[in-house]
Scaffold this motif. Sequence first.
Motif, PDB file in Angstrom:
ATOM      1  N   ARG A 117       0.049   6.929   1.159  1.00  0.00           N
ATOM      2  CA  ARG A 117      -1.034   6.623   0.215  1.00  0.00           C
ATOM      3  C   ARG A 117      -1.650   5.263   0.527  1.00  0.00           C
ATOM      4  O   ARG A 117      -2.868   5.076   0.414  1.00  0.00           O
ATOM      5  N   GLY A 170      -0.488  12.320  -0.476  1.00  0.00           N
ATOM      6  CA  GLY A 170      -0.128  11.644  -1.716  1.00  0.00           C
ATOM      7  C   GLY A 170       1.330  11.736  -2.104  1.00  0.00           C
ATOM      8  O   GLY A 170       1.743  11.135  -3.108  1.00  0.00           O
ATOM      9  N   ASP A 204      -3.920   5.691   3.390  1.00  0.00           N
ATOM     10  CA  ASP A 204      -5.069   6.496   2.993  1.00  0.00           C
ATOM     11  C   ASP A 204      -6.136   5.659   2.290  1.00  0.00           C
ATOM     12  O   ASP A 204      -7.330   5.940   2.405  1.00  0.00           O
TER      13      ASP A 204
END
Length: 442
Positions: free
Chosen positions: A284, A278, A287
Motif C-alpha cells: 500500500r 491493499g 501504491d
Amino acid sequence: MSRDNRQNVKWVEGVRGVASFLVVLTHLTRAWDYPLFWPMDNAEASPRLLQLPFLRLPFQGRIGVMMFSFLTGYVCAIKPLRQIKSGNMSGALTTLAKSAFRRPPRLIMPATIALLIAWLVTQLNGFAIAHVCDSEWLRKSSPRREGNLGFEIKRLFWEFQKSWITGMPAYDEHQWALLPLLKGAFLIYATLFATCFMKTRMRMLTVFTLWGWYWCNNQPKTETFECMFLFGVLLCDIGSETDFRDWVNSRPRRRRAVQTFLITLGLYVGSFPEGNIGWAGWSRQLDRLNPYLFPEHTDPTKRWSAIAWHMIVIGFWLSPTLQTMFSNKLFMWLGRNSFAVYLTHGLLMRTILVRFIYGFSGAAFSVEEVEGADPIYHWVPRSQNWFVWLISISLWYVLLYTVAHLWTTHVDSWCAKATKWLESNMFEPEDNEKSIKMNGLV
C-alpha cells in the motif's frame, strides 16, 4: 573492470542466463501457485515466506523480460559505440547495417522452427494432459486442434504471420516478446545511426531524452521495452568512457555503498505485487507513490519492475565483484543457452512436466451435466506429494537445459550459418568496398 580501455562486458551474458531462468520460474508459478503474485493468499492470512518482499521477486517474473530488453540495448550498442569512439565511423555504419540485416533471421528462423515443432505436437495431441489438468493457466495457454489437417496447415501460416505482426501465435504464446525485441533492435540501430556523429555527451543527452520520452508515454509496455533498450545503450555508452570508470573505481567505498543501496532498494520496489495490493502495508505504501512517478493509465506493476531493474542493473554495472561473478563459466553457459531455453520451455512444460505432475492418463477428467446450470468440470488433480514435485521439477530442469544446449549447438548454429550465407550473397564483399572507396567512387 578490465584493465585495458575496454569495459568488461562478459557479465552481460551471465545476466542473460539469469533472465531466462526467471522467465521459466515465473511460468511455473503462474501454472501452479498463482497466489505468489499476491502479498498473501487472502486478506486474513499471514504471508508465506515466498510472498515477502525481496524473496517474492524471482517468482513474479516481470523483470525477466525487462532484463532481455536491457541486454538487447547493451549488446547491440557495444561494437558500434566502440568504433564511433575510436573515430572509425565507416566501420560503425557498416556494423549497424550488417547488424540490422542479421537481426531478423537470427530471431525469426529459430522461432519458426520452435513454432513448427509446437504445431506438430498439437496435431499429435501432445497437449492432451495440459488440456484437462487443474491449472487454468495451462489449459488456456495450451494450443488445440481446430480442424482437419488441411485447415491446420493453413492455420500454421496464419499463426506464423501473427508472430511477427501481433506477436501472439496460438501455438506458442511465449513467443509474444520476440516481435517487440525485434522492433527494439531497430530502435537501437536507428538511434545510434542518428547520433553517431554527435559529441559523446550530446549523444548521451539525446539517448536520455528519448528514454524520458518513452517513460512519459502511457502506451502499453513502453517501460518494458523501449525504456530498457535505450537504458542499455546509455549505460554501455557511459561505461565505455575510461575516465569515468577510473573515477568510479578510485572511490571504492562510495561505489560499494551506492551499489548496495541501489540493489537493495531495487529488490524491494520490484516486489510490488501483481494483485490484491491493499492486503499488505508495504505494498500500500508503494501504491501511494504511483501518481507521482507514473503517467496516468499505465500498469504500476510493470512500472515498479522497471524502476527496480534500473536500480539493480546500475548496481551490477558499478560492481566489479558482481561482474566477475556473472562472468564465470556457469553463468556464461546459462547465457549462451538463454534464447533456446526461452523458445523450448513452454513446449516442454506442457508436454513433459505435466505428465510428471499429473501422470500419463487423463481418465480422471469428467464433465458433470447439471440441468438448468453450467456443467461442472472435474479436472485431473495435481499430485499432492511434495517429493513428486521436487523430483519432477528437478528432472525437468535438467531436461530443459539439455534440450536447450542441443538446440544452441545444432539448431541455433545452423540458423547462424544460414544468416551468414544470406549476408554473403546480399552484401558487397568488404574488399570490394575498400577498393571502391580508394577509387573515389564512395
